[in-house]
Write an enzyme that holds these catalytic residues in place. Structure first.
Site, PDB file in Angstrom:
ATOM      1  N   THR A 156     -26.003  38.631  -9.016  1.00  0.00           N
ATOM      2  CA  THR A 156     -24.639  38.367  -8.530  1.00  0.00           C
ATOM      3  C   THR A 156     -23.846  37.736  -9.674  1.00  0.00           C
ATOM      4  O   THR A 156     -23.293  38.442 -10.510  1.00  0.00           O
ATOM      5  CB  THR A 156     -24.651  37.465  -7.283  1.00  0.00           C
ATOM      6  OG1 THR A 156     -25.434  36.291  -7.535  1.00  0.00           O
ATOM      7  CG2 THR A 156     -25.233  38.214  -6.091  1.00  0.00           C
ATOM      8  N   LYS A 182     -33.310  36.610  -9.208  1.00  0.00           N
ATOM      9  CA  LYS A 182     -31.892  36.383  -9.407  1.00  0.00           C
ATOM     10  C   LYS A 182     -31.567  34.989  -8.911  1.00  0.00           C
ATOM     11  O   LYS A 182     -32.212  34.471  -7.994  1.00  0.00           O
ATOM     12  CB  LYS A 182     -31.036  37.436  -8.703  1.00  0.00           C
ATOM     13  CG  LYS A 182     -31.093  37.442  -7.189  1.00  0.00           C
ATOM     14  CD  LYS A 182     -30.199  36.456  -6.493  1.00  0.00           C
ATOM     15  CE  LYS A 182     -28.781  36.532  -6.990  1.00  0.00           C
ATOM     16  NZ  LYS A 182     -27.943  35.455  -6.329  1.00  0.00           N
ATOM     17  N   THR A 193     -28.482  30.986  -3.741  1.00  0.00           N
ATOM     18  CA  THR A 193     -28.873  32.350  -3.405  1.00  0.00           C
ATOM     19  C   THR A 193     -29.916  32.836  -4.397  1.00  0.00           C
ATOM     20  O   THR A 193     -29.626  33.469  -5.388  1.00  0.00           O
ATOM     21  CB  THR A 193     -27.673  33.258  -3.434  1.00  0.00           C
ATOM     22  OG1 THR A 193     -26.964  32.951  -4.658  1.00  0.00           O
ATOM     23  CG2 THR A 193     -26.712  32.935  -2.285  1.00  0.00           C
ATOM     24  N   GLU A 279     -24.555  28.642 -12.928  1.00  0.00           N
ATOM     25  CA  GLU A 279     -23.155  29.047 -13.030  1.00  0.00           C
ATOM     26  C   GLU A 279     -22.367  28.095 -13.934  1.00  0.00           C
ATOM     27  O   GLU A 279     -22.292  26.896 -13.685  1.00  0.00           O
ATOM     28  CB  GLU A 279     -22.534  29.119 -11.637  1.00  0.00           C
ATOM     29  CG  GLU A 279     -23.038  30.302 -10.845  1.00  0.00           C
ATOM     30  CD  GLU A 279     -22.535  30.330  -9.420  1.00  0.00           C
ATOM     31  OE1 GLU A 279     -22.643  31.406  -8.796  1.00  0.00           O
ATOM     32  OE2 GLU A 279     -22.067  29.299  -8.911  1.00  0.00           O
ATOM     33  N   ASN A 401     -16.851  29.147  -8.549  1.00  0.00           N
ATOM     34  CA  ASN A 401     -17.039  28.986  -7.108  1.00  0.00           C
ATOM     35  C   ASN A 401     -15.740  28.810  -6.345  1.00  0.00           C
ATOM     36  O   ASN A 401     -15.716  28.974  -5.121  1.00  0.00           O
ATOM     37  CB  ASN A 401     -18.002  27.820  -6.853  1.00  0.00           C
ATOM     38  CG  ASN A 401     -19.432  28.217  -7.135  1.00  0.00           C
ATOM     39  OD1 ASN A 401     -20.052  28.888  -6.327  1.00  0.00           O
ATOM     40  ND2 ASN A 401     -19.933  27.841  -8.296  1.00  0.00           N
TER      41      ASN A 401
END
Length: 406
Positions: A156, A182, A193, A279, A401
């Site tokens: 993702t 992932k 996730t 991230e 985000n």
């Protein structure tokens, strides 16, 4: 205070270029769930395999996660796993579960296997129903190939695929263990996730694979954090199809510990890859704890430090604000000698006996500019150890985000 060191053991395994173990095939493609990226893939074993899994503890467990858990729990076997990286199929009610079951059956029909041998994994946006016309069309296009595009199809916000293969000699047979995963944000696994898949051609005793996976997940995937959020879709699934033809691996096997070492390396490497690819991150953070009262205390303290937003922010800002590390330690219920706790950062003493060490600010600043930051904590309370991985907290994390859904 001295940093504890141990002699290096000779590895009994070797890391090799990523490849599937014997008997596995896969594929990945853009089904149309995403605009520009591959978004669907599968992996298949030519024979039913022993299977084990660990799953998110989030109360809003997604339909595919629950379905896969129930499927594996029936007979501890799988032959295929289908996955998509756009629609989580979480908080989707009875229709969401029916769509997961339909997906399972569509794969079973195409591969001509029993539906109870098919696992289903999803990640992506929470709250949307699967577009079953796209799912059906994607499954119809999937092939059985030797390509590894499925490792990209599960991504993702990840910046790159996360893969590793190792080989280890078991009973005179070369066994391969290959894993991919992932995960970049919403990472605080308590089985983020996060999806992980580990395939091996080892012949493993029924039931033992689950024990091995659960133990190793506790010390690897469950010891990483990016942002403190546990996803609704986390799972790690492993399959062992026995095609290496080794004598059945049991706890009493001479090569059992060699297999455990190789398996741990696969999970540990993937876990660190997730933490490093957090991230917006710019630095991988590793925390090692020594002289804890118990191993559990060591693990707890290590994860508290990598999970602290204040510690993560200080590392991003390259600020040796060790008070934030001490505060993170003190927030746990671990036994701590509050008068004789010591901390090192990239081997430079930061705190000695709970007081600021006499360190050179420029030297410490240089250490903090590295891409990997290693923090060592001595709790002076026993012989236990702990380890965890995380990343810094950057402006870019908020940007990613703030616009994830739109």
């Amino acid at each position: 205070m001295q940093i504890q060191t141990t002699s290096e053991d000779i590895n009994t395994y070797q890391i090799i270029p990523f490849t599937w173990p014997k008997g596995y095939q896969s594929d990945g493609l853009q089904a149309g769930l995403r605009k520009v990226k591959n978004d669907m893939g599968w992996i298949y074993s030519s024979t039913p395999a022993q299977a084990a899994g660990t799953y998110t503890t989030n109360q809003f467990q997604a339909a595919p996660t629950t379905l896969t858990k129930n499927t594996i729990n029936k007979e501890h076997k799988l032959q295929a796993i289908i996955m998509n990286s756009a629609v989580a199929n979480s908080c989707t009610g009875e229709l969401g579960m029916q769509n997961a079951l339909t997906t399972q059956q569509l794969v079973a029909d195409k591969l001509n296997i029993d539906a109870n041998l098919v696992g289903v994994a999803s990640t992506g946006l929470i709250g949307e129903q699967l577009p079953m016309d796209i799912i059906t069309n994607g499954i119809n296009q999937l092939k059985l190939t030797d390509n590894t595009e499925v490792t990209n199809a599960v991504l993702t916000t990840d910046k790159h695929a996360k893969t590793i293969s190792v080989q280890v000699n078991i009973d005179g047979k070369m066994v391969t263990i290959s894993g991919f995963c992932k995960g970049s944000g919403m990472i605080h696994p308590m089985m983020a996730t996060m999806l992980g898949f580990v395939m091996t051609d080892a012949n493993v005793e029924d039931g033992l694979l689950q024990e091995i996976l659960s133990n190793e997940v506790d010390s690897t995937f469950n010891q990483i954090t990016v942002d403190g959020d546990t996803s609704t879709n986390d799972m790690v699934v492993t399959m062992a199809n026995g095609q290496a033809k080794n004598t059945l691996l049991t706890k009493d096997s001479n090569d059992y510990e060699d297999f455990i070492e190789a398996f741990h390396t696969v999970l540990s490497t993937l876990a660190q890859d997730i933490a490093e690819d957090g991230e917006g991150s710019t630095k991988l953070v590793e925390v090692n704890v020594q002289n804890a009262a118990t191993h559990d205390d060591g693990q707890k303290v290590a994860k508290a430090i990598v999970g602290s937003n204040l510690v993560k922010s200080a590392i991003f800002g390259e600020d040796a604000n060790w008070g934030r590390i001490v505060a993170a330690i003190g927030q746990t219920n671990a036994k701590v000698d509050i008068y004789h706790t010591s901390i090192w950062l990239n081997n430079l003493p930061l705190v000695v006996d709970s007081h600021a060490a006499d360190f050179d600010e420029n030297e410490m600043k240089q250490a903090l500019s590295n891409n990997k930051i290693t923090i060592l904590v001595d709790l002076n309370s026993g012989t236990g150890t702990g380890q965890a991985w995380g990343c810094d907290l950057t402006y870019n994390y908020v940007r990613i985000n703030a616009t994830y859904r739109s």
